[in-house]
Every structure is written in C-alpha cells, then in structure tokens.
Write a protein that holds these residues in place. Structure first.
Motif, short mmCIF file in Angstrom:
data_model
loop_
_atom_site.label_atom_id
_atom_site.label_comp_id
_atom_site.label_asym_id
_atom_site.label_seq_id
_atom_site.Cartn_x
_atom_site.Cartn_y
_atom_site.Cartn_z
N SER A 142 -6.18 -4.37 -2.87
CA SER A 142 -6.58 -3.71 -1.63
C SER A 142 -8.06 -3.39 -1.65
O SER A 142 -8.65 -3.18 -2.72
N PRO A 143 -8.71 -3.33 -0.48
CA PRO A 143 -10.14 -3.01 -0.41
C PRO A 143 -10.46 -1.65 -1.03
O PRO A 143 -9.60 -0.76 -1.10
N TYR A 144 -11.69 -1.49 -1.47
CA TYR A 144 -12.13 -0.27 -2.15
C TYR A 144 -11.85 1.03 -1.37
O TYR A 144 -11.48 2.04 -1.98
N PRO A 145 -12.02 1.06 -0.04
CA PRO A 145 -11.80 2.33 0.67
C PRO A 145 -10.33 2.73 0.80
O PRO A 145 -10.03 3.83 1.29
N THR A 146 -9.41 1.87 0.36
CA THR A 146 -7.98 2.18 0.47
C THR A 146 -7.65 3.40 -0.37
O THR A 146 -8.01 3.47 -1.54
N SER A 147 -6.97 4.36 0.23
CA SER A 147 -6.60 5.59 -0.49
C SER A 147 -5.22 6.05 -0.05
O SER A 147 -4.94 6.14 1.15
N LEU A 148 -4.37 6.36 -1.02
CA LEU A 148 -3.05 6.92 -0.71
C LEU A 148 -3.12 8.43 -0.54
O LEU A 148 -2.10 9.07 -0.31
N THR A 149 -4.33 8.99 -0.67
CA THR A 149 -4.53 10.42 -0.42
C THR A 149 -5.73 10.58 0.53
O THR A 149 -6.78 11.10 0.15
N PRO A 150 -5.60 10.10 1.78
CA PRO A 150 -6.71 10.14 2.74
C PRO A 150 -7.07 11.58 3.15
O PRO A 150 -6.23 12.48 3.09
N ASN A 151 -8.32 11.77 3.55
CA ASN A 151 -8.82 13.11 3.86
C ASN A 151 -8.40 13.62 5.23
O ASN A 151 -8.31 14.82 5.45
N ASP A 152 -8.16 12.70 6.18
CA ASP A 152 -7.84 13.14 7.54
C ASP A 152 -6.95 12.11 8.22
O ASP A 152 -6.69 11.03 7.68
N LYS A 153 -6.49 12.44 9.44
CA LYS A 153 -5.56 11.57 10.16
C LYS A 153 -6.19 10.22 10.50
O LYS A 153 -5.53 9.19 10.43
N ARG A 154 -7.48 10.23 10.86
CA ARG A 154 -8.14 8.97 11.21
C ARG A 154 -8.14 8.02 10.01
O ARG A 154 -7.79 6.85 10.14
#
Length: 280
Positions: free
Chosen positions: A66-78
């Motif tokens: 997956s691309p580097y910005p992929t996160s399973l703990t995102p900071n916000d809804k967007r």
C-alpha cells in the motif's frame, strides 16, 4: 526457497513481471499505484491481466504494498475515508494482477486515544474495508519497527487484531526481519523461541510473506534502516540461516527491500539462491 524484490511499475504491471523473470526471481512486490498518494487509480485492466497470466505461466508469486500515506489509525474522518477508498482500490488492482495480497503497516498508537481505542480503530478500519471486499486478495498486516514494547511490534498484537476482526479469513501477515530486529522481537538469537510462540498462537499459519532485510543498526534501538543481506548489517548470516531453514517458511516468498544502490537486487537474489535456494 522463493526469493524476489520490490520492483517499479514504471513499465506497467506486465513490465514488472517480465523484469522479475529476467532477474530469475521467484516473486516480486510492487506499489499498485503512486506510492505517495491515496488517490484512486483507474488502472489498465489488460496490463493487469497480462501480468497475472505471465506470472502464472512462469510460477512467479506477487504481492503489492500500500502507498506510504496509508494508515489504519487515521487522524480524522477525511483521512479515514481516503484510506478506505484507497485500500479498496489497492485490493482491486492486487486481485486483477493475481497477487496474494496488499501489505499494510499495522498502524500507530493515536495520541488522543487510549491504547485500547487505537486497537479498536484498526479493527474498525479493517472491518469497513473488508466488509466491502469480496475478492481473494488479502490484507497482509506487517509488524512495526520501533523500540521494545512499541505499538504493533509483537506477534500477539497482529494475531489478536486478526482474530477480533469480522473477516479474519481476509487477513494474513507479513514479517519484516529488520522491523523485528529493531524492537528485539527477533534479536538474532531467539528464533526458536519466536517460532514456538508464533506456532502456538497461530501466527505462522497465516504468514504469507517475509520482507527480507538486514539492519544498519543493532537490535532494540528502534531504528528502521535496511541493509543488504550479505552486506555490513547487524544481522549475521548464521542468524538468517536459522530463519531460512524454517520448514514453516518453505513456500513463503522472501522479498528484498534492501538498498539496491549498495548491492543490485539481481545480484543479491543470485547470492540468495546460491546459498539457500535449494534448501527445501
């Protein structure tokens, strides 16, 4: 043993497959799209099909990252919505190319959440993505690097997250040797203990991929800097030998993410095959 490396898709998915074949690699990893973006890619279906058919004909295993910005703990809804749509797109491309699954980093502890809430966020993200996914490609959770005890650095965490997810059958694991070394999960001397623990809790049964990397720093320093397998790294050849000789890993692809400017991947794969290629 199945050895390969990470390859560029600058010449398409089929182009990467042909490059792997020229390198005599038994597997390769690739980014399904721009590694620095969560944008959804309208990919070339014919290119993906050609990649799948070529790899099937030549017995080459493939996996995406997956691309580097992929996160399973995102900071916000967007960010959360972006990650979900991006991961579904990754899975679609992965499936079309006939790849095993898409590697996704475990996630990070969120500062404004409790530890349990951070784990819960990962489970919610996985449930939302996999609830919309009905293909064969899996999400492959990768163990984190970090100091001893850091978030996502133990086998128990990965196994428990999979177990608590609504779709455990759609989740596998990716074991990164440098990440494990950085936190002391595998310090080079405890492979038999780690294997015993992993077998007991069911980790190795779901292991689909090994990221095969040496470390530029000693164990338990929390440093995630990859080094060539046979280069000046802190993991000894004899310690890698214990891992490679593990029968549970006989059919699992070992993918290099080592610095190719130090040793070209084609040369490193050749060295790996000469030393360990015929072990099983």
């Amino acid at each position: 043993m199945i050895f390969g490396c990470h390859l560029s898709i600058k010449n398409g998915y089929f182009g990467a497959a042909k490059q792997a074949s020229k390198m005599n690699a038994g597997a390769f990893q690739y980014f399904p799209k721009n590694p620095r973006s969560l944008s959804v890619k309208d990919f070339n279906q014919q290119d993906a099909i050609a990649c799948k058919e070529f790899c099937e004909e030549n017995a080459i295993l493939t996996v995406t990252h997956s691309p580097y910005p992929t996160s399973l703990t995102p900071n916000d809804k967007r960010k959360r919505d972006q990650v979900i749509q991006s991961l579904l797109n990754d899975l679609e491309i992965t499936e079309a190319c006939g790849s095993i699954g898409v590697v996704v980093h475990f996630g990070k502890e969120v500062s404004h959440l409790t530890l349990l809430e951070s784990y819960q966020l990962i489970i919610e993200m996985l449930n939302e993505v996999l609830g919309e996914w009905d293909g064969n490609a899996k999400i492959l959770l990768e163990n984190n690097a970090g100091m001893p005890g850091a978030f996502g650095t133990t086998l128990e965490e990965l196994v428990q997250i999979r177990k608590l997810c609504d779709y455990p059958e759609k989740i596998g694991f990716c074991f990164d040797t440098c990440h494990a070394f950085s936190c002391g999960l595998w310090d080079g001397e405890n492979w038999s203990d780690l294997l015993e623990k992993g077998e007991k809790i069911g980790y190795f049964k779901e292991l689909q991929l090994v990221h095969f990397n040496n470390s530029k720093y000693d164990t338990r320093l929390g440093k995630d800097r990859h080094a060539p397998i046979f280069g000046p790294g802190y993991i000894k050849e004899s310690q890698f030998d214990q891992l490679v000789n593990t029968t549970q890993l006989a059919n699992v692809p070992f993918i290099l993410e080592t610095p190719k400017e130090e040793i070209p991947h084609e040369k490193e794969i050749q060295l790996l095959q000469e030393k360990w290629g015929d072990h099983f």
